[in-house]
Design an enzyme around this catalytic site. Structure first.
Site, PDB file in Angstrom:
ATOM      1  N   ASP A   2       1.114   3.888  -3.159  1.00 59.34           N
ATOM      2  CA  ASP A   2       0.665   5.266  -3.018  1.00 59.34           C
ATOM      3  C   ASP A   2       1.743   6.257  -3.452  1.00 59.34           C
ATOM      4  O   ASP A   2       1.476   7.217  -4.179  1.00 59.34           O
ATOM      5  CB  ASP A   2       0.264   5.551  -1.572  1.00 59.34           C
ATOM      6  CG  ASP A   2      -1.027   4.866  -1.158  1.00 59.34           C
ATOM      7  OD1 ASP A   2      -1.748   4.385  -2.049  1.00 59.34           O
ATOM      8  OD2 ASP A   2      -1.313   4.814   0.045  1.00 59.34           O
ATOM      9  N   SER A  54      -7.432   1.859  -3.862  1.00 54.39           N
ATOM     10  CA  SER A  54      -6.315   2.570  -3.244  1.00 54.39           C
ATOM     11  C   SER A  54      -5.387   3.176  -4.287  1.00 54.39           C
ATOM     12  O   SER A  54      -4.607   4.074  -3.972  1.00 54.39           O
ATOM     13  CB  SER A  54      -5.519   1.639  -2.341  1.00 54.39           C
ATOM     14  OG  SER A  54      -4.853   0.661  -3.091  1.00 54.39           O
ATOM     15  N   GLU A  65       0.822  -1.204   0.000  1.00 52.75           N
ATOM     16  CA  GLU A  65       0.000   0.000   0.000  1.00 52.75           C
ATOM     17  C   GLU A  65       0.860   1.260   0.000  1.00 52.75           C
ATOM     18  O   GLU A  65       0.639   2.192  -0.770  1.00 52.75           O
ATOM     19  CB  GLU A  65      -0.933   0.006   1.214  1.00 52.75           C
ATOM     20  CG  GLU A  65      -1.901   1.170   1.225  1.00 52.75           C
ATOM     21  CD  GLU A  65      -2.762   1.177  -0.018  1.00 52.75           C
ATOM     22  OE1 GLU A  65      -2.563   2.080  -0.882  1.00 52.75           O
ATOM     23  OE2 GLU A  65      -3.613   0.293  -0.161  1.00 52.75           O
TER      24      GLU A  65
END
Length: 525
Positions: free
Chosen positions: A250, A447, A246
């Site tokens: 990002d 995400s 994650e």
């Protein structure tokens, strides 16, 4: 009567033991912990900004944000924080880091001291293969602090949120963030060195070597990445929970779009306390003032959160929006049930918050030359699909129309519709290529969409000299502009056994108002 014996239940603080949890026994009475106490807004403060009205205005025509006056209007009376400090001292709790802008003060002490101070019984629980500290019932506060204290977070350290991504081995159908930006007509070649994108991370970490590998391959200088710890958390690269995927996703996506921007990564514990504290820290930072806050973590709005916790996160997002910061959040990766397999539909939070731009997921259909033929709702048919639906906790937004936003499929109630916009998120058909833990991987999930659009808004800020700020209402106002949005009108986010929502013309609970054309939006700023 003493404060210890004259307490009242704190509204919104009630917790119940959830299905799948079991009681182990009492928490260690000597365990030390730190909690965050949030107090009310200053009773005599100026009126809070009318964000619904402000958000409808063209960003370039808004008055500049006066940070000092906004924080004064939204902040606490220092006397209220002093009252909490005095209360804490009665129970030998250490009070520190009083912050009127955030309306918070932190208290440190033992489990036994907190049990006595707040009228709780902290216990140890088991859920699956993890144990955590929590409680049942309400937190209690002194009667004279009723209405002063609004939230007490940190007594419970149960992991709250999930990262909204899915990693798979590198796929031949993978695309880069730069390719997606070109397909979406994002402005190219913009120097974003004056912009900061704040990323909220509740676990995991990154390595400079991974970032250098990724950006060298992309032909982009590695970004300036700042690691900022909240509530004792830090960059924990190699986290066995898998949250590195994650964090590095990002960073790599946001910095690929907003080249040369500063990436401020706020690491916090995965708890209600950590999550809210991280967003507040990013919103109020003067050292790293953010253009955007991108959140790729979430949890069902009716599972794990207390009502006071949701209110605390809502306040944090409101502060950010009032300061001219765009807050974006992933809408979830488990379709209409949001990972709760109870046969009902659920919305993910904080994407359902009114002050957040909720980001849903699509699937790209490319031709053999890599050109975009069509875009549909992301749903792999195996439980992985874009989140979206109708909130059970927030009213329909003033800038959404009842004609387009359906009733909640289970309750028949009207509520805030999620998502607002959508973008590529399919881990199977059009995954993003990323470097995670030293290896090239493919990844999808909503995400990816939050940092993608955070990058776009940073590019728009750099290009126009105007902060997009709280832009949700304005985006809805532009829905009739030709070609500004691609209306993703095919597909569904149904994941059994929950009922789902189908895409259609105009806004829908799978893709919102659609996918943004970056250059056309820039012209409207």
């Amino acid at each position: 009567m003493s404060v210890a014996h004259d307490r009242v239940a704190l509204i919104g603080s009630e917790r119940k033991m959830s299905k799948g949890q079991s009681l182990i026994g009492s928490a260690d009475s000597h365990e030390k912990l730190t909690v965050t106490v949030q107090v009310r807004r200053h009773p005599n403060a100026a009126a809070a900004p009318d964000l619904a009205e402000l958000g409808r205005q063209r960003p370039s025509r808004r008055a500049p944000v006066d940070r000092k006056s906004v924080l004064a209007a939204l902040g606490a009376d220092p006397k209220d924080l002093d009252q909490v400090k005095q209360f804490a001292q009665q129970f030998k709790l250490k009070a520190e880091q009083a912050d009127p802008a955030q309306r918070t003060i932190r208290l440190t002490g033992t489990v036994e001291q907190f049990n006595q101070a707040f009228g709780v019984q902290l216990k140890q629980y088991r859920e699956g293969d993890r144990t955590f500290r929590s409680r049942q019932g309400s937190v209690h506060v002194p009667r004279h602090l009723q209405g002063v204290i609004e939230r007490v977070s940190g007594l419970t350290n149960r992991p709250l949120a999930q990262p909204h991504h899915k990693l798979i081995p590198r796929s031949p159908s993978g695309v880069t963030a730069q390719q997606v930006a070109q397909l979406y007509d994002f402005p190219q070649g913009v120097d974003c060195s004056g912009q900061t994108i704040a990323l909220i991370e509740l676990g995991g970490g990154y390595s400079q070597q991974d970032l250098d590998t990724y950006f060298n391959n992309a032909g982009i200088p590695s970004p300036n990445v700042m690691s900022i710890g909240v509530d004792g958390a830090s960059n924990s690269y190699g986290d066995p929970s898998g949250a590195d995927g994650e964090v590095e996703l990002d960073i790599e996506i946001a910095a690929s779009i907003a080249q040369a921007a500063t990436i401020a990564v706020y690491f916090a514990p995965n708890s209600e306390q950590g999550f809210i504290d991280a967003v507040l820290a990013a919103a109020t930072s003067t050292q790293h003032p953010a253009t955007c806050i991108s959140i790729s973590w979430g949890a069902p709005e009716d599972a794990g959160w207390t009502a006071a916790g949701r209110s605390g996160m809502d306040f944090a997002c409101f502060v950010a929006a009032a300061l001219g910061i765009t807050v974006l959040a992933a809408s979830g990766d488990n379709g209409s049930n949001d990972g709760v397999y109870d046969g009902m539909a659920h919305c993910d939070f904080p994407s359902s918050d009114p002050y957040v731009l909720a980001c849903g997921g699509t699937s790209l259909q490319l031709d053999n030359k890599g050109m975009l033929r069509n875009e549909v709702v992301w749903n792999n048919g195996n439980g992985w699909a874009t989140g979206g639906g109708i909130s059970n906790e927030f009213l329909i937004l003033p800038w959404q129309t009842a004609d387009e936003v359906p009733l909640q499929v289970d309750t028949g109630q009207q509520g805030r519709g999620v998502p607002d916009v959508a973008g590529n998120a399919d881990p199977m058909r059009s995954p993003y290529e990323v470097v995670v833990d030293g290896a090239w991987m493919s990844v999808g999930g909503t995400s990816a969409v939050a940092p993608l659009y955070a990058g776009l808004f940073a590019v728009i800020a750099a290009s126009s000299g105007t902060m997009p700020g709280f832009i949700g209402p304005y985006l809805y106002q532009l829905a009739s502009q030709p070609n500004l949005y691609f209306d993703v009108d095919s597909g569904s986010n149904a994941v059994q056994p929950a009922p789902g929502y189908s895409a259609g013309k105009g806004w829908d609970a799978c893709s919102g108002i659609g996918r943004i054309n970056g250059n056309l939006l820039l012209q409207q700023i």
